[in-house]
Design an enzyme around this catalytic site. Structure first.
Site, PDB file in Angstrom:
ATOM      1  N   ARG A   1       1.042  -5.265   3.505  1.00 34.10           N
ATOM      2  CA  ARG A   1      -0.141  -5.800   4.191  1.00 34.10           C
ATOM      3  C   ARG A   1      -0.319  -7.273   3.837  1.00 34.10           C
ATOM      4  O   ARG A   1      -0.036  -7.697   2.722  1.00 34.10           O
ATOM      5  CB  ARG A   1      -1.399  -5.023   3.783  1.00 34.10           C
TER       6      ARG A   1
ATOM      7  N   ASP B   1     -16.467  -0.553   0.477  1.00 35.01           N
ATOM      8  CA  ASP B   1     -15.128  -0.905   0.013  1.00 35.01           C
ATOM      9  C   ASP B   1     -14.178  -1.170   1.168  1.00 35.01           C
ATOM     10  O   ASP B   1     -13.059  -1.630   0.954  1.00 35.01           O
ATOM     11  CB  ASP B   1     -14.564   0.210  -0.882  1.00 35.01           C
ATOM     12  N   ASN B   2     -14.616  -0.870   2.401  1.00 37.46           N
ATOM     13  CA  ASN B   2     -13.788  -1.134   3.581  1.00 37.46           C
ATOM     14  C   ASN B   2     -14.372  -2.262   4.428  1.00 37.46           C
ATOM     15  O   ASN B   2     -14.120  -2.338   5.627  1.00 37.46           O
ATOM     16  CB  ASN B   2     -13.642   0.134   4.427  1.00 37.46           C
TER      17      ASN B   2
ATOM     18  N   ASP C   1      -8.381  -1.790   6.137  1.00 35.34           N
ATOM     19  CA  ASP C   1      -8.198  -0.379   5.761  1.00 35.34           C
ATOM     20  C   ASP C   1      -8.279   0.564   6.952  1.00 35.34           C
ATOM     21  O   ASP C   1      -9.311   1.177   7.227  1.00 35.34           O
ATOM     22  CB  ASP C   1      -9.209   0.028   4.684  1.00 35.34           C
TER      23      ASP C   1
ATOM     24  N   LYS D   1       0.863  -1.176   0.000  1.00 33.40           N
ATOM     25  CA  LYS D   1       0.000   0.000   0.000  1.00 33.40           C
ATOM     26  C   LYS D   1       0.902   1.230   0.000  1.00 33.40           C
ATOM     27  O   LYS D   1       1.760   1.385   0.868  1.00 33.40           O
ATOM     28  CB  LYS D   1      -0.907   0.011   1.231  1.00 33.40           C
TER      29      LYS D   1
ATOM     30  N   ASP E   1      -1.608  10.042  -6.718  1.00 34.15           N
ATOM     31  CA  ASP E   1      -0.252   9.584  -7.010  1.00 34.15           C
ATOM     32  C   ASP E   1       0.040   8.181  -6.471  1.00 34.15           C
ATOM     33  O   ASP E   1       1.128   7.642  -6.691  1.00 34.15           O
ATOM     34  CB  ASP E   1       0.783  10.569  -6.459  1.00 34.15           C
ATOM     35  N   GLY E   2      -0.900   7.580  -5.750  1.00 34.61           N
ATOM     36  CA  GLY E   2      -0.705   6.220  -5.250  1.00 34.61           C
ATOM     37  C   GLY E   2       0.282   6.104  -4.112  1.00 34.61           C
ATOM     38  O   GLY E   2       0.680   5.001  -3.752  1.00 34.61           O
TER      39      GLY E   2
END
Length: 509
Positions: free
Chosen positions: A89, A181-182, A191, A19, A31-32
């Site tokens: 992770r 999504d979590n 997350d 991550k 930007d990740g």
């Protein structure tokens, strides 16, 4: 960014994921990158949750560099440079409820649809993979009937989710961003963003500063998890008929949550014999007393293990003094309930509510204004209260509850037949279910500030403590405690202390 998966000799499957490693072909506009601040929080909390015994993803490593990115931490127009960091992770799978929403048809309000809308063939593939890989017993029991298999799969997901959120509630954990999504498809806590553990018990506590409506407040977490399961039902149709999925959800979630929550709370109170019908009321009154007195969530439960449970014990006044010391002081309460809005803004909102209620409703600030009015009213009451009056009031609240608790413990003891054996089991169970250490925000913040200055020793020290949250003895733990958690802010607080006043100012987004 996936590195792959590892299958162990014991048959375990672990996915490895980076991550913050930068943009991928599936990135959107960002930007990740992940920064040191949020990476340390995720690294420490995922490990803390694991050692608390709560289903979670794990953190394998946290690596930082001299590269920087610009982040507006509080979204207030004051960006700053922060170091890029990558977290490794680990989990059996990172698939989420939201993974199945790629098939979502066009939303009636926004018109947005999933990227794989209409591709039921992919949905079938995903279900086959998830059930076959992570729910093999379900696959084996219903191999000839996909609808019944999918129903059994959803039933198990519902139960796991209910148990997971019950565990959260019992340690005072607030996730902060509970969207679909979590939510892990296998019932893991996933997350870690603007999470937080309760300090002063407040059922309406919101740990995410950007959650202005309180959607993800501590007390609402079970309800939100159930809502997310409803979204999963919709995403699985037609492979799981919606009517069948909704019936399973109605039948399973609330019942499983209540059962697991009450079972865990009984253990936190050291009730080791037969459950009684009034136990739920005893737990509810405890939480109400904690709320009325502003008691520290973790420390109150931890302290209860030293309650003199014998019918003729003379140590109750001393115990009551120790318990009241965990309640919020007048200064703490005034800080907690200080108004958040400029008085002129509040006045304008109230005028708008009177003159144009339709527009007021559209603005969506009704809940905010109600909370602000409550703060103003509470602040006014606190101004009329002296420290001595607060102390006396708190003592009365706790004395009332402790009388009920002692009576319930006596019933539990009487049902055992062997008083000494009961006492030993009572203490063992309480020590195993009431942590001394949780990752309070101020402890994480001290570790982050030291790390941002190049000193990672505090991160390692905190991690070591969190690996033994229930331990009360041992030279290693005592040495770590002696180091304190004063950090850059000073104060020399113990890691198990109530948070210092400055911690109330911490803002997490």
């Amino acid at each position: 960014m996936y590195l792959g998966e590892v299958c162990t000799a014991a048959g375990e499957r672990w996915e490895l994921q980076l991550k913050g490693a930068g943009p991928t072909p599936f990135s959107r506009q960002a930007d990740g990158r992940k920064v040191l601040r949020s990476s340390i929080r995720e690294f420490l909390c995922s490990e803390a949750m694991f050692h608390l015994g709560i289903p979670t993803t794990r953190a394998g490593a946290c690596v930082t560099s001299q590269c920087t990115v610009v982040r507006d931490v509080f979204y207030d127009g004051n960006p700053k440079y922060e170091k890029c960091t990558v977290v490794l992770r680990i989990a059996s799978t990172f698939l989420r409820f939201g993974s199945f929403e790629i098939f979502k048809s066009a939303d009636e309000h926004t018109g947005r649809e999933g990227p794989s809308v209409g591709r039921n063939d992919i949905r079938v593939q995903m279900l086959d993979y998830v059930v076959g890989t992570f729910f093999p017993e379900t696959q084996a029991a219903h191999a000839a009937d996909s609808v019944q298999r999918n129903a059994a799969f959803f039933r198990e997901v519902t139960r796991r989710t209910a148990r997971m959120v019950a565990e959260w509630q019992c340690v005072g954990f607030c996730h902060g961003v509970l969207n679909t999504d979590n939510m892990s498809i296998v019932g893991l806590t996933i997350d870690y963003g603007p999470f937080g553990f309760l300090d002063r018990y407040d059922p309406d506590h919101v740990c995410n500063a950007s959650d202005s409506t309180g959607r993800y407040a501590y007390s609402k977490q079970p309800e939100v998890c159930k809502w997310n399961l409803q979204k999963l039902v919709e995403a699985l149709e037609p492979e799981l008929p919606r009517e069948l999925g909704e019936a399973i959800l109605a039948e399973e979630f609330d019942a499983e949550f209540r059962r697991h929550y009450l079972q865990k709370m009984r253990r936190k109170l050291g009730l080791v014999r037969a459950a009684l019908e009034d136990d739920a009321a005893l737990v509810a009154k405890l939480l109400e007393t904690m709320h009325l007195t502003g008691a520290d969530f973790t420390n109150t439960f931890y302290l209860l293990s030293s309650f003199p449970a014998g019918p003729d014990s003379l140590d109750v006044p001393e115990f009551l003094d120790a318990l009241i010391a965990q309640c919020a002081s007048l200064e703490e309460l005034k800080l907690a309930f200080r108004p958040q809005m400029d008085p002129r803004q509040l006045s304008m909102m109230l005028m708008l509510a009177q003159s144009n209620p339709q527009l007021f409703a559209l603005i969506g600030t009704r809940a905010n204004v109600a909370r602000e009015l409550e703060r103003v009213e509470q602040q006014s009451r606190l101004e009329q209260l002296s420290s001595a009056e607060l102390l006396s009031r708190n003592r009365g609240h706790w004395a009332d509850w402790l009388r009920e608790y002692r009576a319930r413990l006596q019933k539990d003891r009487e049902g055992s037949g062997d008083s000494d054996a009961w006492q030993a089991e009572h203490l063992r169970v309480m020590h195993a279910n009431n942590p001394k250490y949780v990752l309070r925000n101020y402890i994480a913040q001290n570790a982050i500030e030291a790390a941002e200055n190049g000193d990672f020793s505090e991160v390692r020290r905190v991690l070591k403590l969190l690996e033994a949250p229930y331990h009360t003895e041992g030279e290693a733990t005592e040495a770590l405690e002696a180091a304190g958690a004063g950090g850059a802010h000073g104060g020399g607080h113990s890691y198990s202390s109530k948070p210092p006043l400055w911690a109330a100012e911490l803002c997490v987004t």
